[in-house]
Design a protein around this motif. Structure first.
Motif, mmCIF file in Angstrom:
data_model
loop_
_atom_site.group_PDB
_atom_site.id
_atom_site.type_symbol
_atom_site.label_atom_id
_atom_site.label_comp_id
_atom_site.label_asym_id
_atom_site.label_seq_id
_atom_site.Cartn_x
_atom_site.Cartn_y
_atom_site.Cartn_z
ATOM 1 N N ARG A 95 1.393 30.503 2.375
ATOM 2 C CA ARG A 95 2.556 31.401 2.280
ATOM 3 C C ARG A 95 2.396 32.544 3.283
ATOM 4 N N ALA A 96 1.195 33.107 3.320
ATOM 5 C CA ALA A 96 0.945 34.223 4.235
ATOM 6 C C ALA A 96 1.157 33.783 5.685
ATOM 7 N N ALA A 120 3.040 18.727 -0.067
ATOM 8 C CA ALA A 120 1.791 19.325 -0.563
ATOM 9 C C ALA A 120 1.811 20.839 -0.372
ATOM 10 N N LEU A 121 2.296 21.335 0.783
ATOM 11 C CA LEU A 121 2.375 22.783 1.036
ATOM 12 C C LEU A 121 3.341 23.445 0.047
ATOM 13 N N ARG A 122 4.514 22.847 -0.133
ATOM 14 C CA ARG A 122 5.483 23.436 -1.074
ATOM 15 C C ARG A 122 4.919 23.474 -2.498
ATOM 16 N N ASP A 123 4.290 22.370 -2.925
ATOM 17 C CA ASP A 123 3.713 22.325 -4.279
ATOM 18 C C ASP A 123 2.592 23.357 -4.439
ATOM 19 N N ALA A 124 1.756 23.519 -3.400
ATOM 20 C CA ALA A 124 0.637 24.481 -3.475
ATOM 21 C C ALA A 124 1.170 25.913 -3.523
ATOM 22 N N ILE A 125 2.225 26.200 -2.769
ATOM 23 C CA ILE A 125 2.823 27.545 -2.781
ATOM 24 C C ILE A 125 3.406 27.815 -4.158
ATOM 25 N N LYS A 126 4.109 26.815 -4.738
ATOM 26 C CA LYS A 126 4.673 26.989 -6.084
ATOM 27 C C LYS A 126 3.579 27.196 -7.118
ATOM 28 N N LEU A 144 -5.709 22.303 2.400
ATOM 29 C CA LEU A 144 -4.776 21.881 1.341
ATOM 30 C C LEU A 144 -4.940 20.379 1.058
ATOM 31 N N MET A 145 -5.057 19.554 2.083
ATOM 32 C CA MET A 145 -5.191 18.106 1.901
ATOM 33 C C MET A 145 -6.528 17.788 1.229
ATOM 34 N N LEU A 146 -7.558 18.447 1.589
ATOM 35 C CA LEU A 146 -8.870 18.219 0.932
ATOM 36 C C LEU A 146 -8.787 18.593 -0.528
ATOM 37 N N GLU A 147 -8.066 19.662 -0.833
ATOM 38 C CA GLU A 147 -7.888 20.080 -2.241
ATOM 39 C C GLU A 147 -7.161 18.991 -3.007
#
Length: 192
Positions: free
Chosen positions: A169-170, A153-159, A186-189
């Protein structure tokens, strides 16, 4: 001539011969008539025997025909019974298949309903605790569920450069880990 004897008239020899011939002819005719009667009787007897033989032959043929008809009817009845049994078995097979399809459809519907009721399922654990493999097995059994890991989820959101992705990312650039607050955001999103 003597006394008391009467004289018989003399019959000429030709008349006697004629009478004898006439008697022989009558005897021969009578014998011929008897022979013809015997032949006629024998012929009638033979005709009667032939007629009886023909009647017996006809009866025998009728019996054979009746037996053949009976056997044919038995064969037809057996064939009809076999076809009826096959049809019954086919109907039973079709009913069993339909019941199996209905049960499978009901099970799939129940699984889908169960998956809909279970909106969020979280599996947590330390690294290497086979969380990913467990999620794969669950999604194989319940295709309505979706597997997402926080790392993915973090990688997809950063992309995708979303708000949570920019924040993650920051934080990554400044620290080794992304904060719990950003991960929850991120998980709630994702769950919306």
């Amino acid at each position: 001539m003597g006394c008391g004897a009467s004289k018989q008239p003399e019959v000429p020899a030709i008349d006697v011969q004629k009478q004898e011939q006439e008697q022989r002819r009558k005897i021969e005719e009578a014998e011929k008539a008897r022979e013809e009667a015997a032949i006629a009787e024998l012929k009638a007897k033979e005709e009667l025997e032939e007629k009886e033989r023909q009647e017996l032959e006809k009866l025998k043929q009728e019996e054979e025909a009746a037996e053949a008809l009976r056997k044919e009817q038995e064969l037809l009845a057996a064939e009809a019974a076999r076809r009826e049994q096959e049809e019954l078995e086919e109907r039973q097979r079709a009913a069993e298949e339909e019941e199996a399809r209905q049960l499978a459809a009901a099970a799939a519907e129940a699984e889908r309903a169960r998956a809909e009721r279970c909106r969020v399922c979280c599996i947590v654990g330390p690294p290497g605790s086979i969380k990913g493999r467990l999620c794969e097995l669950i999604t194989q059994r319940a295709p309505a569920l979706r597997h997402t890991s926080t790392g993915e989820a973090l990688r997809d959101a950063i992309k995708a450069n979303s708000a949570a992705g920019r924040k993650a990312r920051a934080e990554r650039e400044s620290a080794a880990q992304v904060s719990e607050e950003t991960t929850l955001e991120l998980m709630l999103e994702l769950l919306r």
